[in-house]
Design a protein around this motif. Sequence first.
Motif, PDB file in Angstrom:
ATOM      1  N   THR A  37       0.848  -1.196   0.000  1.00  0.00           N
ATOM      2  CA  THR A  37       0.000   0.000   0.000  1.00  0.00           C
ATOM      3  C   THR A  37       0.879   1.240   0.000  1.00  0.00           C
ATOM      4  O   THR A  37       1.842   1.332   0.772  1.00  0.00           O
ATOM      5  CB  THR A  37      -0.916   0.002   1.241  1.00  0.00           C
ATOM      6  N   PHE A  38       0.538   2.190  -0.851  1.00  0.00           N
ATOM      7  CA  PHE A  38       1.308   3.430  -0.946  1.00  0.00           C
ATOM      8  C   PHE A  38       0.989   4.334   0.242  1.00  0.00           C
ATOM      9  O   PHE A  38      -0.160   4.623   0.528  1.00  0.00           O
ATOM     10  CB  PHE A  38       0.982   4.148  -2.260  1.00  0.00           C
ATOM     11  N   ASP A  39       2.044   4.770   0.941  1.00  0.00           N
ATOM     12  CA  ASP A  39       1.886   5.633   2.113  1.00  0.00           C
ATOM     13  C   ASP A  39       2.186   7.095   1.827  1.00  0.00           C
ATOM     14  O   ASP A  39       1.757   7.972   2.573  1.00  0.00           O
ATOM     15  CB  ASP A  39       2.802   5.155   3.249  1.00  0.00           C
ATOM     16  N   GLY A  40       2.931   7.353   0.770  1.00  0.00           N
ATOM     17  CA  GLY A  40       3.234   8.733   0.428  1.00  0.00           C
ATOM     18  C   GLY A  40       4.643   8.879  -0.105  1.00  0.00           C
ATOM     19  O   GLY A  40       5.424   7.929  -0.145  1.00  0.00           O
ATOM     20  N   ALA A  41       4.953  10.114  -0.497  1.00  0.00           N
ATOM     21  CA  ALA A  41       6.270  10.432  -1.032  1.00  0.00           C
ATOM     22  C   ALA A  41       6.767  11.704  -0.359  1.00  0.00           C
ATOM     23  O   ALA A  41       5.979  12.602  -0.036  1.00  0.00           O
ATOM     24  CB  ALA A  41       6.193  10.633  -2.543  1.00  0.00           C
ATOM     25  N   GLU A  42       8.059  11.739  -0.147  1.00  0.00           N
ATOM     26  CA  GLU A  42       8.676  12.933   0.419  1.00  0.00           C
ATOM     27  C   GLU A  42      10.063  13.066  -0.173  1.00  0.00           C
ATOM     28  O   GLU A  42      10.877  12.134  -0.097  1.00  0.00           O
ATOM     29  CB  GLU A  42       8.759  12.823   1.941  1.00  0.00           C
ATOM     30  N   GLY A  43      10.323  14.205  -0.774  1.00  0.00           N
ATOM     31  CA  GLY A  43      11.606  14.381  -1.452  1.00  0.00           C
ATOM     32  C   GLY A  43      11.736  13.353  -2.553  1.00  0.00           C
ATOM     33  O   GLY A  43      10.863  13.200  -3.377  1.00  0.00           O
ATOM     34  N   ASN A  44      12.836  12.637  -2.555  1.00  0.00           N
ATOM     35  CA  ASN A  44      13.066  11.585  -3.553  1.00  0.00           C
ATOM     36  C   ASN A  44      12.720  10.205  -3.025  1.00  0.00           C
ATOM     37  O   ASN A  44      13.146   9.204  -3.585  1.00  0.00           O
ATOM     38  CB  ASN A  44      14.525  11.602  -4.009  1.00  0.00           C
ATOM     39  N   ASN A  73       1.552  13.768  -5.989  1.00  0.00           N
ATOM     40  CA  ASN A  73       0.374  14.597  -5.696  1.00  0.00           C
ATOM     41  C   ASN A  73      -0.526  14.050  -4.586  1.00  0.00           C
ATOM     42  O   ASN A  73      -1.427  14.737  -4.134  1.00  0.00           O
ATOM     43  CB  ASN A  73      -0.445  14.872  -6.966  1.00  0.00           C
ATOM     44  N   GLY A  74      -0.317  12.814  -4.159  1.00  0.00           N
ATOM     45  CA  GLY A  74      -1.091  12.274  -3.041  1.00  0.00           C
ATOM     46  C   GLY A  74      -2.358  11.531  -3.418  1.00  0.00           C
ATOM     47  O   GLY A  74      -3.019  10.972  -2.539  1.00  0.00           O
ATOM     48  N   ASP A  75      -2.707  11.495  -4.684  1.00  0.00           N
ATOM     49  CA  ASP A  75      -3.936  10.818  -5.107  1.00  0.00           C
ATOM     50  C   ASP A  75      -3.914   9.306  -4.864  1.00  0.00           C
ATOM     51  O   ASP A  75      -4.962   8.678  -4.779  1.00  0.00           O
ATOM     52  CB  ASP A  75      -4.207  11.066  -6.595  1.00  0.00           C
ATOM     53  N   TYR A  76      -2.740   8.717  -4.765  1.00  0.00           N
ATOM     54  CA  TYR A  76      -2.633   7.269  -4.630  1.00  0.00           C
ATOM     55  C   TYR A  76      -2.345   6.799  -3.205  1.00  0.00           C
ATOM     56  O   TYR A  76      -2.161   5.608  -2.974  1.00  0.00           O
ATOM     57  CB  TYR A  76      -1.569   6.728  -5.586  1.00  0.00           C
ATOM     58  N   VAL A  77      -2.330   7.708  -2.247  1.00  0.00           N
ATOM     59  CA  VAL A  77      -2.108   7.316  -0.855  1.00  0.00           C
ATOM     60  C   VAL A  77      -3.231   6.371  -0.428  1.00  0.00           C
ATOM     61  O   VAL A  77      -4.411   6.634  -0.673  1.00  0.00           O
ATOM     62  CB  VAL A  77      -2.043   8.551   0.074  1.00  0.00           C
ATOM     63  N   GLY A  78      -2.865   5.248   0.180  1.00  0.00           N
ATOM     64  CA  GLY A  78      -3.843   4.254   0.610  1.00  0.00           C
ATOM     65  C   GLY A  78      -4.214   3.242  -0.460  1.00  0.00           C
ATOM     66  O   GLY A  78      -4.963   2.298  -0.190  1.00  0.00           O
ATOM     67  N   LYS A  79      -3.699   3.401  -1.658  1.00  0.00           N
ATOM     68  CA  LYS A  79      -3.991   2.470  -2.761  1.00  0.00           C
ATOM     69  C   LYS A  79      -2.954   1.356  -2.783  1.00  0.00           C
ATOM     70  O   LYS A  79      -1.790   1.546  -2.448  1.00  0.00           O
ATOM     71  CB  LYS A  79      -3.999   3.189  -4.114  1.00  0.00           C
ATOM     72  N   GLU A  80      -3.405   0.174  -3.212  1.00  0.00           N
ATOM     73  CA  GLU A  80      -2.542  -1.001  -3.234  1.00  0.00           C
ATOM     74  C   GLU A  80      -1.949  -1.192  -4.626  1.00  0.00           C
ATOM     75  O   GLU A  80      -2.625  -0.986  -5.636  1.00  0.00           O
ATOM     76  CB  GLU A  80      -3.341  -2.235  -2.825  1.00  0.00           C
ATOM     77  N   PHE A  81      -0.669  -1.592  -4.666  1.00  0.00           N
ATOM     78  CA  PHE A  81       0.054  -1.759  -5.923  1.00  0.00           C
ATOM     79  C   PHE A  81       0.847  -3.058  -5.922  1.00  0.00           C
ATOM     80  O   PHE A  81       1.294  -3.524  -4.873  1.00  0.00           O
ATOM     81  CB  PHE A  81       1.068  -0.612  -6.108  1.00  0.00           C
ATOM     82  N   ASN A  82       1.020  -3.615  -7.117  1.00  0.00           N
ATOM     83  CA  ASN A  82       2.057  -4.621  -7.350  1.00  0.00           C
ATOM     84  C   ASN A  82       3.286  -3.832  -7.761  1.00  0.00           C
ATOM     85  O   ASN A  82       3.226  -3.021  -8.696  1.00  0.00           O
ATOM     86  CB  ASN A  82       1.674  -5.587  -8.473  1.00  0.00           C
ATOM     87  N   ILE A  83       4.384  -4.062  -7.067  1.00  0.00           N
ATOM     88  CA  ILE A  83       5.607  -3.296  -7.300  1.00  0.00           C
ATOM     89  C   ILE A  83       6.701  -4.254  -7.748  1.00  0.00           C
ATOM     90  O   ILE A  83       6.973  -5.247  -7.084  1.00  0.00           O
ATOM     91  CB  ILE A  83       6.070  -2.594  -6.005  1.00  0.00           C
ATOM     92  N   ASN A  84       7.309  -3.952  -8.872  1.00  0.00           N
ATOM     93  CA  ASN A  84       8.524  -4.642  -9.308  1.00  0.00           C
ATOM     94  C   ASN A  84       9.664  -3.665  -9.085  1.00  0.00           C
ATOM     95  O   ASN A  84       9.601  -2.525  -9.545  1.00  0.00           O
ATOM     96  CB  ASN A  84       8.465  -5.029 -10.783  1.00  0.00           C
TER      97      ASN A  84
END
Length: 98
Positions: A37-44, A73-84
Amino acid sequence: MKNAILISMFISMGFVLKSESNQTSFENINKEEVTATFDGAEGNYYFFTDSNNKALQFEDVDEKVKKSYDLINGDYVGKEFNINYKGEKIVNLKRIDN
C-alpha cells in the motif's frame, strides 16, 4: 585430428552456453516483486507498507512509471500496488483495484 577438433568445438560451445546462462541469471539478481500500500512520497523517497506491515522505501522510480502514476500529488495514498523493483528503484508499478 578431426575428433580433437570436434571435441574442442563442443567444449567451446559449452563455455559459451554456460556464460550466457550466467548472464541471464545475473540480470535477475535483486529483481523483486511485492504487493504493498502506498503511504506517500517525500523528497526523492517513496514509502509503502506490505501486508506484513513491513515498511518499504524506494529512492527512485523509472520514468515510465512516473508517467503512469503521479505519486507526488497524493492521489494514490492508501492504494494497493504490485511493485517490481531492483535495489531501491521501482521499475514497474501496477495498481490493484480494490
